[in-house]
Design a protein around this motif. Structure first.
Motif, mmCIF file in Angstrom:
data_model
loop_
_atom_site.group_PDB
_atom_site.id
_atom_site.type_symbol
_atom_site.label_atom_id
_atom_site.label_comp_id
_atom_site.label_asym_id
_atom_site.label_seq_id
_atom_site.Cartn_x
_atom_site.Cartn_y
_atom_site.Cartn_z
ATOM 1 N N GLU C 47 16.349 49.072 57.002
ATOM 2 C CA GLU C 47 15.567 50.087 56.282
ATOM 3 C C GLU C 47 14.074 50.015 56.585
ATOM 4 N N LEU C 48 13.604 48.858 57.025
ATOM 5 C CA LEU C 48 12.190 48.806 57.415
ATOM 6 C C LEU C 48 12.040 48.982 58.921
ATOM 7 N N GLY C 49 13.088 49.456 59.538
ATOM 8 C CA GLY C 49 13.012 49.744 60.956
ATOM 9 C C GLY C 49 13.530 48.595 61.804
ATOM 10 N N PHE C 50 13.908 48.964 63.007
ATOM 11 C CA PHE C 50 14.459 48.006 63.941
ATOM 12 C C PHE C 50 13.454 46.903 64.271
ATOM 13 N N ASP C 51 12.181 47.312 64.375
ATOM 14 C CA ASP C 51 11.154 46.336 64.745
ATOM 15 C C ASP C 51 11.033 45.230 63.718
ATOM 16 N N HIS C 52 11.163 45.612 62.445
ATOM 17 C CA HIS C 52 11.064 44.596 61.408
ATOM 18 C C HIS C 52 12.183 43.561 61.566
ATOM 19 N N VAL C 53 13.373 44.072 61.818
ATOM 20 C CA VAL C 53 14.505 43.163 62.023
ATOM 21 C C VAL C 53 14.207 42.226 63.190
ATOM 22 N N ARG C 54 13.691 42.831 64.277
ATOM 23 C CA ARG C 54 13.409 42.001 65.455
ATOM 24 C C ARG C 54 12.330 40.961 65.141
ATOM 25 N N VAL C 56 11.598 39.652 62.251
ATOM 26 C CA VAL C 56 12.139 38.600 61.378
ATOM 27 C C VAL C 56 12.970 37.615 62.197
ATOM 28 N N LEU C 57 13.850 38.181 63.051
ATOM 29 C CA LEU C 57 14.787 37.322 63.751
ATOM 30 C C LEU C 57 14.135 36.525 64.875
ATOM 31 N N THR C 58 13.037 37.036 65.426
ATOM 32 C CA THR C 58 12.428 36.310 66.538
ATOM 33 C C THR C 58 11.245 35.465 66.082
ATOM 34 N N SER C 59 10.983 35.482 64.767
ATOM 35 C CA SER C 59 9.896 34.609 64.317
ATOM 36 C C SER C 59 10.326 33.163 64.530
ATOM 37 N N GLU C 60 9.343 32.318 64.836
ATOM 38 C CA GLU C 60 9.669 30.926 65.168
ATOM 39 C C GLU C 60 10.390 30.232 64.027
ATOM 40 N N ARG C 61 9.998 30.613 62.796
ATOM 41 C CA ARG C 61 10.588 29.948 61.649
ATOM 42 C C ARG C 61 12.080 30.287 61.530
ATOM 43 N N THR C 62 12.426 31.573 61.728
ATOM 44 C CA THR C 62 13.830 31.972 61.661
ATOM 45 C C THR C 62 14.631 31.296 62.771
ATOM 46 N N LEU C 63 14.062 31.323 63.976
ATOM 47 C CA LEU C 63 14.782 30.718 65.100
ATOM 48 C C LEU C 63 15.020 29.238 64.843
ATOM 49 N N ALA C 64 13.983 28.572 64.323
ATOM 50 C CA ALA C 64 14.141 27.142 64.048
ATOM 51 C C ALA C 64 15.223 26.915 63.003
ATOM 52 N N ALA C 65 15.238 27.775 61.965
ATOM 53 C CA ALA C 65 16.230 27.605 60.906
ATOM 54 C C ALA C 65 17.641 27.845 61.428
ATOM 55 N N LEU C 66 17.799 28.907 62.226
ATOM 56 C CA LEU C 66 19.128 29.198 62.783
ATOM 57 C C LEU C 66 19.591 28.070 63.688
#
Lengths: 283, 347, 281
Positions: C47-54, C56-66
């Motif tokens: 809902e906040l657009g594809f870019d927002h999803v990208r 969130v998912l490519t932020s270093e913190r998310t990547l580290a958590a995953l």
């Protein structure tokens, strides 16, 4: 028991001994140590403080809430399990395997996601949150949300226990009852239910254990309001984060005791009614 | 007409299991539905009971449309192949189930139910076993509890699905005779399903032979055995031997030997001749007839059997009177000539 | 085709009553508790657009958590696969005092609420805890590091491998083993060539279950993990943090990607498992 291994299958005793020692060591380290720690920490400052911690008003409120949530979620999922098992095992219809997958799905979702989805629906910025807010209905950060999350997490337990068993038993007895003039309800209560009662109890037991112990899903939706929306596991967390370790472990020890009772009843059911239980193992 | 089945069709997903079956049963008749597995006989029985709904067709009982009635209102006794006894109920409770299930107004009093149950268990010779659970009964006893349970609702028709299928040979024969007696005493219209031709020939007033979901032939056991309408009927009812032959002017010629044909003879040309193994002459020495040699002489049993290998291809078991068996020994050259045959064209 | 006959093709007619009410209830219940909630998870990230999803998912913190969630879950499942096999073997093949008790206790991680296990593990592996203190002098820290996360996930996944293998080992034909022995195989060869191949599919099945459970685990991990961003913060915790920031789309995005990766990995594991099982036949 001694004759169940022929000479060909006998391992040298040093190997057997080493493997047993290794297994027991792993078991003690991984399973037993945490269990013992719960009780040891809870009683670290004696029974006085232990019982005092359990009589805290907030602790009592947490116990009451946990029982309340289980008392709503377990019957709901029991009725669901019975209805789903009846529909799936007594009839042939299109899309049955998709339905079975859907019933199983909550097992493979992270508990946090099981909580998250309800926030997405009913939270302050959820799909239906603002609408419900107008009528002063609050799902998230309330007991309702805790119940919803608990129902989702424990949804498959009863159904997964009943379906394989009823599938194996077939429908001949029910068909016989129909030819003898029995109504649907009569057939269910007098013919089906007695045949599945132990599996039903087993499923309800597992469902109850999980409902009372659920943490992740409930943590997301409850808001951790002391004395109001904190179930026992959440209350444990609150106390622990406040560095009230003895109190946290005291409440935890109650849950651990309940877990031990669950294991005992479960072993008993498995030992005595093995053939009346579906082969389904706990997940 | 008491039970009238007309034009019943039924498919399981895309596979037809009943193709346009029409059949009737007289009042008090003992009817067998006979056929190989997969012929649709059990499905037909379940359609009568209401356990399956046909895709089209009608089932009437004394003019009433049975298909419009749900199973539990049909009052048709059904004995399941594996009995389907209620495993957590005693024999007496099983028999009483149908009586207790009646609506309050029609339900007999408790003492009446007790008496009826006791009478029924006496009828099926199980007095004294009232309080046994199904798991504590033998196969034959379970079968009789299932029968008593079905009889308790005073059914209008009694249906039995492979009634002897799960029993061993000796109990089978005993139960068969006993069931015949019971039928004579109760006079109840009874239909049973079996794949065993001997059982059908032995018990039934009439046999309906099914093949691939359609009726192949309906008639008395004598009619089916002595006037088979097709090669399938001939082969299904009793042992048979099939030999290639040439029809010539109403006679079957088998390896130069003319053999008289019973029943209709097809037009001249190649055909298959069918004979019973006890209607074949075996002669030693040269002449017409199928050349063969004896592989083995089997003497055990009421008659002797000659295991003969036909020259070129195939083997036949010929049945001969025991006293003639001494004439033959293995490796003898023989000639085989059926005394009479039935002939159907090559399909 | 009439509506009734079309319906008849979807539902086989049956003599037993109750299809309508039971199936109806089942569908309504599942829609309310499973379908509707999961559709929110599938739709809201965008809902906040594809870019927002990208983002969130490519932020270093998310990547580290995953990476931490999947990596620690994988290692924990591997360790459980090895030790779970040994425990199952011992339970099925040997008699020793306490065997029945041990058998009953295997399911403890299922019965013990995760928060209870979590605080117990934190207490044991903290630097001043029973086990933590043993390692503290060597400057090895367990709690508040990825190692602690893995230990919690080992606890959680323990029963899966054992319970998957046990029935197979119990049913395993003695004859195959005896045949191997009569053919002159020594014990190690028998185990390696005869027994292990037979139970490999179940080891893999147990591994998959343990892995799937561990990826999403929350309660037993957060106390011992210390939750240091980029170091010991697991993906489910990141969802909770995003929610606390009212970033529903971000929370849903992390949840959706977790589910998707798990789903793909489990499909692969299933395919591998059936491939091995087929080869064994």
């Amino acid at each position: 028991m001694s004759d169940r291994r022929s000479a060909a299958k006998r391992d040298p005793s040093w190997l057997a001994g080493a493997l047993i020692a290794l297994a027991v060591l792993y078991f003690v380290l991984v399973l037993l140590l945490p269990l013992v720690t719960v009780f040891a920490e809870a009683l670290r400052r004696g029974f006085g403080e232990y019982f005092a911690a359990l009589q805290e008003p907030d602790a009592l409120a947490a116990i009451r809430l946990t029982l309340l949530v289980a008392a709503i979620a377990v019957p709901l999922n029991t009725v669901f399990g019975l209805a789903a098992a009846w529909a799936v095992t007594k009839f042939q219809f299109w899309g049955k395997s998709a339905l079975l997958t859907l019933i199983d799905l909550p097992f493979s979702i992270s508990p946090v996601i099981s909580g998250l989805v309800f926030v997405l629906l009913y939270g302050a910025r959820g799909w239906f949150g603002p609408l419900l807010d107008q009528y002063d209905i609050h799902v998230i950060f309330s007991v309702t949300g805790v119940v919803l999350a608990t129902v989702l997490v424990t949804l498959p337990f009863v159904a997964r226990e009943l379906i394989p068993l009823m599938q194996a038993q077939g429908s001949d007895e029910e068909a016989a009852a129909a030819t003898l003039g029995a109504s649907g309800w009569r057939t269910f209560f007098l013919v089906t239910l007695p045949n599945i009662k132990w599996a039903l109890m087993y499923g309800v037991l597992l469902c109850t254990a999980r409902a009372m112990g659920e943490f992740g899903a409930v943590a997301v939706v409850s808001g951790h309001i002391r004395g109001e929306t904190a179930t026992m596991p959440l209350h444990v967390e609150i106390l622990y984060n406040e560095y009230s370790f003895v109190a946290a472990f005291a409440v935890a020890s109650l849950l651990a005791l309940f877990a031990l009772v669950t294991l005992a009843v479960k072993s008993l059911l498995e030992a005595r009614f093995a053939q009346q239980l579906a082969a389904q193992r706990w997940r | 007409m008491p039970l009238d089945i007309s034009n019943v069709r039924k498919n399981f997903s895309a596979t037809p299991v009943l193709r346009d079956v029409s059949l009737f049963a007289e009042d008090g008749e003992f009817l067998a539905l006979l056929g190989p597995s997969g012929s649709g006989k059990t499905t037909l029985l379940r359609v009568i009971a209401g356990l399956e709904q046909p895709d089209s067709g009608a089932v009437r009982f004394q003019g009433e449309d049975l298909l419009a009635q749900p199973v539990r209102e049909r009052r048709i006794g059904f004995v399941f192949q594996h009995y389907a006894l209620f495993r957590h109920m005693t024999a007496a409770q099983n028999v009483a189930f149908g009586l207790n299930a009646k609506p309050a107004k029609q339900r007999p009093s408790r003492s009446e139910i007790r008496k009826r149950v006791s009478d029924l268990l006496h009828l099926v010779q199980l007095s004294g076993l009232e309080n046994r659970y199904p798991s504590q009964l033998s196969g034959g006893q379970r079968q009789r509890v299932a029968l008593a349970r079905a009889l308790a609702i005073e059914p209008r028709i009694l249906l039995l699905d492979e009634p002897f299928g799960a029993l061993d040979a000796k109990v089978r024969r005993e139960l068969r005779r006993w069931l015949r007696d019971l039928h004579e005493r109760t006079g109840l219209t009874t239909i049973f399903v079996t794949h065993d031709q001997e059982e059908a020939l032995d018990l039934a007033d009439r046999i309906a032979l099914l093949r691939d979901g359609a009726l192949e032939q309906v008639g008395t056991p004598e009619e089916l055995y002595h006037e088979p309408g097709s090669a399938f009927v001939f082969e299904f009812l009793g042992d048979s031997v099939r030999l290639p032959c040439t029809v010539n002017g109403g006679v079957a010629v088998i390896a130069d030997a003319p053999v008289p044909i019973i029943g209709a003879a097809p037009a001249n040309g190649p055909a298959f001749a069918y004979a019973r193994p006890d209607a074949i002459n075996v002669e030693i020495g040269p002449g017409p007839g199928l050349p063969a040699h004896v592989r083995n002489v089997i003497l055990a049993g009421p008659d002797a059997r000659l295991d003969c290998a036909i020259d070129g291809d195939g083997a036949i078991d010929v049945r001969i009177p025991a006293e003639e068996a001494a004439k033959f020994s293995p490796r003898d050259r023989v000639r085989l000539t059926p005394r009479t045959v039935r002939v159907w064209p090559v399909t | 085709m009439t509506a009734a006959s079309r319906l008849r093709r979807l539902v086989e007619p049956s003599a037993l009553p109750g299809l309508g009410p039971t199936l109806g209830f089942t569908l309504v219940y599942l829609s309310f508790f499973v379908l509707l909630p999961l559709s929110a998870l599938a739709l809201r990230p965008w809902e906040l657009g594809f870019d927002h999803v990208r983002d969130v998912l490519t932020s270093e913190r998310t990547l580290a958590a995953l990476q931490l969630s999947f990596g620690a879950a994988f290692l924990a499942a591997c360790i459980n696969a090895v030790f779970g096999t040994i425990v199952a073997w011992v339970l099925v093949r040997y008699d020793f005092p306490g065997r029945r008790l041990l058998d009953a206790f295997i399911d403890l991680p299922f019965a013990l609420p995760t928060a209870v296990a979590g605080i117990a593990l934190a207490a044991i592996y903290a630097p001043n805890g029973l086990v933590g203190a043993l390692f503290a002098p060597y400057d090895i820290r367990i709690a508040f590091t990825p190692l602690g996360v893995m230990i919690a996930l080992i606890f959680v996944g323990f029963p899966f491998v054992v319970r998957s293998i046990q029935p197979v080992l119990e049913d395993f034909e003695t004859e195959a083993e005896e045949a191997a022995a009569t053919l002159g195989a020594n014990r190690l060869q028998t185990i390696h060539r005869v027994i292990l191949p037979a139970i490999t599919p179940s080891i893999l099945a147990g591994f998959s279950l343990a892995f799937a459970r561990a990826v999403g685990e929350y309660g037993s991990v957060i106390f011992i993990a210390g939750n240091i961003p980029m170091v010991s913060e697991i993906a489910p915790l990141l969802i909770v943090i995003r929610l606390e920031e009212f970033d529903y789309a971000g929370a849903a995005a992390v949840g959706l990607i977790m589910l998707s990766i798990s789903f793909v990995l489990l499909l692969l594991l299933n395919a591998l498992q059936s491939h091995i099982a087929r080869r064994g036949r």
